[in-house]
Design an enzyme around this catalytic site. Structure first.
Site, PDB file in Angstrom:
ATOM      1  CG  HIS A 197      -1.924  -1.020   1.332  1.00 55.11           C
ATOM      2  ND1 HIS A 197      -2.066  -1.811   2.446  1.00 55.11           N
ATOM      3  CD2 HIS A 197      -2.868  -1.425   0.448  1.00 55.11           C
ATOM      4  CE1 HIS A 197      -3.072  -2.663   2.247  1.00 55.11           C
ATOM      5  NE2 HIS A 197      -3.570  -2.455   1.043  1.00 55.11           N
ATOM      6  CE  LYS A 217     -13.499  -5.888   2.131  1.00 50.31           C
ATOM      7  NZ  LYS A 217     -12.269  -5.282   1.575  1.00 50.31           N
ATOM      8  NE  ARG A 236      -2.982  -8.092  -3.867  1.00 52.32           N
ATOM      9  CZ  ARG A 236      -3.811  -8.284  -2.870  1.00 52.32           C
ATOM     10  NH1 ARG A 236      -3.451  -8.006  -1.662  1.00 52.32           N
ATOM     11  NH2 ARG A 236      -5.007  -8.778  -3.061  1.00 52.32           N
ATOM     12  CB  SER A 274      -4.418  -6.509   4.629  1.00 53.30           C
ATOM     13  OG  SER A 274      -3.961  -5.251   4.206  1.00 53.30           O
TER      14      SER A 274
END
Length: 161
Positions: free
Chosen positions: A17, A41, A90, A128
C-alpha cells in the site's frame, strides 16, 4: 490541484500500500488515503487504529491526507473534490473485481475516473489478509509492514490468546 482518493480497508496498511501511495504522490498534488470502515468485512483493527497506523506509515510523504470514511465512495470522492480513485492491482485475479467496481462507480458518477497502479515486483505478493494470518500464527511480518504495524498486530494477537 489534482487530488486522488486511494480507498481501502487497510487492515492493516502494508508496504505494498505504501508503495502505491508513494507512486501516486509523484502523479498527483494530493493523495487522500481513505480508510473504509468496512464493518461487514469484520476488520481486526478499528477504523481509528487503521487511520493512525496509515498516518504513521505514510508520515514521510508531505502530500498525503489519511482519513476514515463510511459513505458511498463516489460521494466521498466528490466531497473531497478529487478527480479520481486509485486502486492497486497485484495480480490478474484482482483485475476482474476492480474492473467491475470501476464500471459501477462510473455508472453512478461519470466524472470520477478510476486509475490502477501495480506495486513494485518485490511487494506484489503482500496482502493484508496474509500479513494477519502469518502474524496470528507467530510468524515474522516485519518485512511486509511498518514497524508500528508489527507492534499493533502483535498486541492484538496477544490480547486474543
Amino acid at each position: 490541484m489534482r487530488t486522488v482518493v486511494y480507498p481501502g480497508t487497510f487492515d492493516p496498511i502494508t508496504n505494498g500500500h505504501t508503495d502505491l501511495v508513494e507512486r501516486a504522490c509523484r502523479l498527483f498534488d494530493k493523495v487522500i488515503v481513505a480508510v473504509a470502515s468496512s464493518n461487514r468485512k469484520g476488520p481486526l483493527l478499528s477504523v481509528k487504529e487503521r487511520v493512525d497506523l496509515a498516518k504513521t506509515a505514510l508520515a514521510h510523504l508531505d502530500n498525503v491526507e489519511v482519513c476514515g470514511f463510511d459513505i458511498l465512495l463516489v460521494n466521498f470522492v466528490k466531497q473531497k473534490q478529487a478527480c479520481a480513485v486509485l486502486r492497486g492491482l497485484r495480480a490478474v485475479s484482482d483485475f476482474e473485481y476492480e474492473f467491475q467496481l470501476a464500471n459501477m462507480n462510473r455508472a453512478i458518477e461519470p466524472q470520477v475516473e478510476s486509475l490502477f497502479l501495480t506495486p513494485a515486483d518485490h511487494l506484489s505478493y503482500i496482502s493484508s489478509s496474509l500479513v494477519k494470518e502469518i502474524g496470528s500464527l507467530g510468524g515474522d511480518i516485519s518485512k511486509f509492514v511498518h514497524p508500528k504495524v508489527v507492534e499493533a498486530l502483535n498486541k492484538k494477537f496477544l490480547a486474543k490468546k
